[in-house]
Scaffold this motif. Structure first.
Motif, short mmCIF file in Angstrom:
data_model
loop_
_atom_site.label_atom_id
_atom_site.label_comp_id
_atom_site.label_asym_id
_atom_site.label_seq_id
_atom_site.Cartn_x
_atom_site.Cartn_y
_atom_site.Cartn_z
N PRO A 5 32.95 41.37 32.92
CA PRO A 5 33.99 41.45 33.94
C PRO A 5 34.12 42.85 34.55
O PRO A 5 34.37 43.00 35.74
CB PRO A 5 35.27 41.08 33.17
N THR A 6 33.92 43.87 33.71
CA THR A 6 34.01 45.24 34.20
C THR A 6 32.93 45.52 35.23
O THR A 6 33.19 46.14 36.27
CB THR A 6 33.89 46.24 33.02
N ASN A 7 31.70 45.06 34.95
CA ASN A 7 30.61 45.25 35.92
C ASN A 7 30.94 44.57 37.25
O ASN A 7 30.65 45.11 38.33
CB ASN A 7 29.30 44.65 35.37
N SER A 8 31.54 43.40 37.18
CA SER A 8 31.92 42.69 38.40
C SER A 8 32.95 43.48 39.19
O SER A 8 32.89 43.57 40.43
CB SER A 8 32.48 41.30 38.07
N LEU A 9 33.92 44.07 38.49
CA LEU A 9 34.94 44.88 39.15
C LEU A 9 34.30 46.08 39.86
O LEU A 9 34.61 46.38 41.01
CB LEU A 9 35.98 45.36 38.14
N ARG A 10 33.42 46.76 39.14
CA ARG A 10 32.76 47.94 39.71
C ARG A 10 31.86 47.55 40.88
O ARG A 10 31.83 48.22 41.91
CB ARG A 10 31.93 48.64 38.62
N GLY A 11 31.12 46.45 40.72
CA GLY A 11 30.24 45.98 41.79
C GLY A 11 31.03 45.58 43.02
O GLY A 11 30.65 45.88 44.16
N ALA A 12 32.15 44.90 42.80
CA ALA A 12 33.00 44.46 43.92
C ALA A 12 33.59 45.67 44.64
O ALA A 12 33.70 45.68 45.88
CB ALA A 12 34.11 43.57 43.40
N SER A 13 33.98 46.69 43.89
CA SER A 13 34.50 47.92 44.48
C SER A 13 33.46 48.56 45.40
O SER A 13 33.75 48.95 46.54
CB SER A 13 34.90 48.90 43.38
N PHE A 14 32.23 48.61 44.91
CA PHE A 14 31.13 49.21 45.67
C PHE A 14 30.83 48.40 46.94
O PHE A 14 30.69 48.95 48.03
CB PHE A 14 29.90 49.27 44.76
N LEU A 15 30.75 47.07 46.79
CA LEU A 15 30.36 46.22 47.92
C LEU A 15 31.44 46.13 48.99
O LEU A 15 31.15 46.02 50.17
CB LEU A 15 30.03 44.81 47.40
N SER A 16 32.72 46.13 48.56
CA SER A 16 33.81 45.99 49.53
C SER A 16 34.37 47.33 49.98
O SER A 16 35.28 47.40 50.80
CB SER A 16 34.94 45.15 48.93
N ASP A 17 33.81 48.42 49.41
CA ASP A 17 34.27 49.78 49.72
C ASP A 17 35.78 49.92 49.46
O ASP A 17 36.51 50.50 50.25
CB ASP A 17 33.94 50.14 51.16
#
Length: 520
Positions: free
Chosen positions: A255-267
């Motif tokens: 779940p943490t990776n998803s949060l970090r990835g989503a932060s990166f992708l959605s800026d």
């Protein structure tokens, strides 16, 4: 060109992504997770490299996020036999080690528990000398019977001398084949919870070893000679050696990776992330680009612990969630067809009504064969779909700390099932490549270092002590593999301990930095 390979192993799919120097997605894909994990990882790497037409020599970093350690604890599979040594007699003997641990887990761990004289006061003063003779005796007794040892001493986050000395004696007698976990390096203040976290850490050493070796074998089979890192649950990376010492830190890294990835992708660095998988939907909060940490004791596999965990709310709703029809009533999950969705869901020719079938039948998404769900009653499906959306909206509302609407990023393979407007969301983002946000989160991760100590912090020495602690955290980060020019402090926490005298304050400082690149 330097490439990063990110892999995230979930219960349903193994996701993979390749990023270039500028963190642009070169290629991404999903493959079904396999029972032995290694095969699924190999399949993902093989297809990534083949489809992206890249030179494997350009891959400098390979990162793995995995749920294997979490699953081992929850499912009680492949756990180590653990001896538990508590240093704190005679004061700390009222509650025995393994108190509150479920009986089935106790039986697997072996119930080897010992209490030894020693331990410290909150200010570092020795309560009583460490009984080294007894440690020698225990080591001889457990030799050959256990795989790991968990050592906990009273107030070891203040002074770890007795734990360190015990570890030295155990290594001397048991050798390197028996791993030793020290509580001062695993948990926080709070004896029983810290002890439990250390026991769980010691119980999954073999699982971590097998997973790490499987990842390395999969890379070797494709002639990839990259620096290998593993994801931990604060959104940063750790080396293989660190992972094998502290495998408990991989728990909830998915779940943490998803949060970090989503932060990166959605800026977005401050947002609510909704990660919809095949089995569950995980909701978390990003603060300055990192997951908000849980401030309460966490239960893992029925065991109360206090090691670092992200504040994640999970609900039994995903693309493969089974919809149970009972007369005029219906029930959404929490069970799921998981990685069997392409065999069991109606739109793929199966016989089980899933959340994906509901969305396809209502025209929310195009997948499989829509003709297979044409016969379903639209009115009933609308009620089911509305309930699914409300489940997500309620979870968003629960995890918020204010009544104000916040930006929401929808990611994960199942995110296509949900609408572009949600109650509680000021804006809903569905970023490109969001279906592999977890793999992207692992690939973009930074290296971190953290220190946690108790200081006598007065108004006069506060700045001096905090600066010293910051330097320690930065030093730990560089030692772990970060570029010394790109390390910064990302979190400072100082909590006065009112129940202790002498201006006692718990200081926790975390630094993070980009990986040091060596290839051109």
């Amino acid at each position: 060109m330097t490439l990063r390979l990110g892999i995230d192993v979930g219960g349903t799919n193994t996701d993979g992504v390749l990023l270039d120097n500028n963190m642009n997605v070169v290629h991404s894909l999903k493959t079904p997770t396999t029972a032995d994990v290694e095969t699924g990882i190999y399949n993902t790497i093989d297809q990534l490299v083949t489809n992206a037409h890249v030179n494997v020599g350009d891959i400098e970093f390979a990162m793995l996020g995995t749920t294997q350690c979490t699953n081992a604890i929850v499912e009680r599979k492949n756990l180590n036999k653990v001896a538990v040594i508590r240093i704190g007699a005679p004061a700390g003997t009222a509650i025995k080690p393994l108190a509150g641990v479920p009986e089935d887990l106790k039986a697997i761990l072996g119930n080897y528990t010992y209490m030894v004289e020693g331990g410290h006061e909150f200010n570092g003063d020795e309560m009583s000398p460490l009984n080294e003779r007894k440690i020698h005796s225990i080591a001889e007794e457990i030799k050959g019977d256990v795989d790991s040892v968990a050592v906990t001493s009273i107030f070891s986050p203040v002074s770890k001398h007795h734990e360190t000395r015990t570890g030295e004696i155990l290594k001397e007698i048991l050798g390197d084949d028996t791993s030793v976990s020290l509580s001062s390096e695993v948990g926080s203040i709070g004896l029983l919870e810290r002890e439990n976290a250390t026991i769980l850490n010691a119980s999954i050493i073999n699982v971590a070893q097998k997973t790490a070796e499987g990842f390395e074998k999969a890379l070797k089979a494709k002639d990839i000679n990259a620096k290998v890192f593993f994801c931990q649950n604060d959104g940063t990376l750790m080396s293989k050696d660190y992972t094998l010492k502290y495998p408990i830190l991989t728990v909830a890294c998915g779940p943490t990776n998803s949060l970090r990835g989503a932060s990166f992708l959605s800026d977005n660095k401050d947002a609510i992330i909704v990660d919809v998988g095949g089995t569950t939907t995980d909701i978390g909060v990003l603060t300055k680009g990192f997951p908000r940490q849980s401030s309460i004791a966490v239960e893992l596999g029925g065991v109360r612990t206090n090691f670092r965990m992200p504040d994640i709310s999970s609900i039994g709703l995903g693309g493969g969630t089974i919809i149970h029809l009972e007369g005029d009533q219906f029930k959404v999950g929490p069970d799921s067809v998981g990685h069997r969705i392409q065999e069991e869901a109606l739109v793929f020719g199966g016989a089980t009504l899933t959340a994906t079938d509901v969305a396809v039948a209502l025209g929310k998404v195009t997948l499989g064969n829509p003709d297979n769900v044409k016969h379903l009653d639209k009115g009933r499906l609308t009620a089911i779909y509305q309930h699914m959306v409300e489940m997500v909206e309620e979870s968003i509302d629960r995890i918020k700390t204010s009544a104000n609407d916040m930006p929401v990023a929808l990611v994960g393979g199942g995110s296509i099932l949900f609408p572009d407007n949600l109650k509680g969301a000021s804006e809903v983002y569905k970023p490109e490549n969001g279906d592999v946000a977890n793999a992207i989160g692992s690939a973009i991760s930074q290296i971190s270092g953290e220190i946690e100590k108790i200081y006598a912090l007065s108004q006069e020495n506060r700045e001096e002590i905090l600066n010293k602690a910051k330097k320690l955290a930065i030093s730990e980060t560089i030692k772990a593999g970060a570029d010394s020019k790109k390390v910064e402090i990302v979190d400072i926490e100082s909590v006065p301990l009112a129940y202790l005298p002498g201006d006692a304050t718990r200081v926790k400082i975390k630094a993070a930095g980009d990986l040091a690149i060596t290839r051109k």
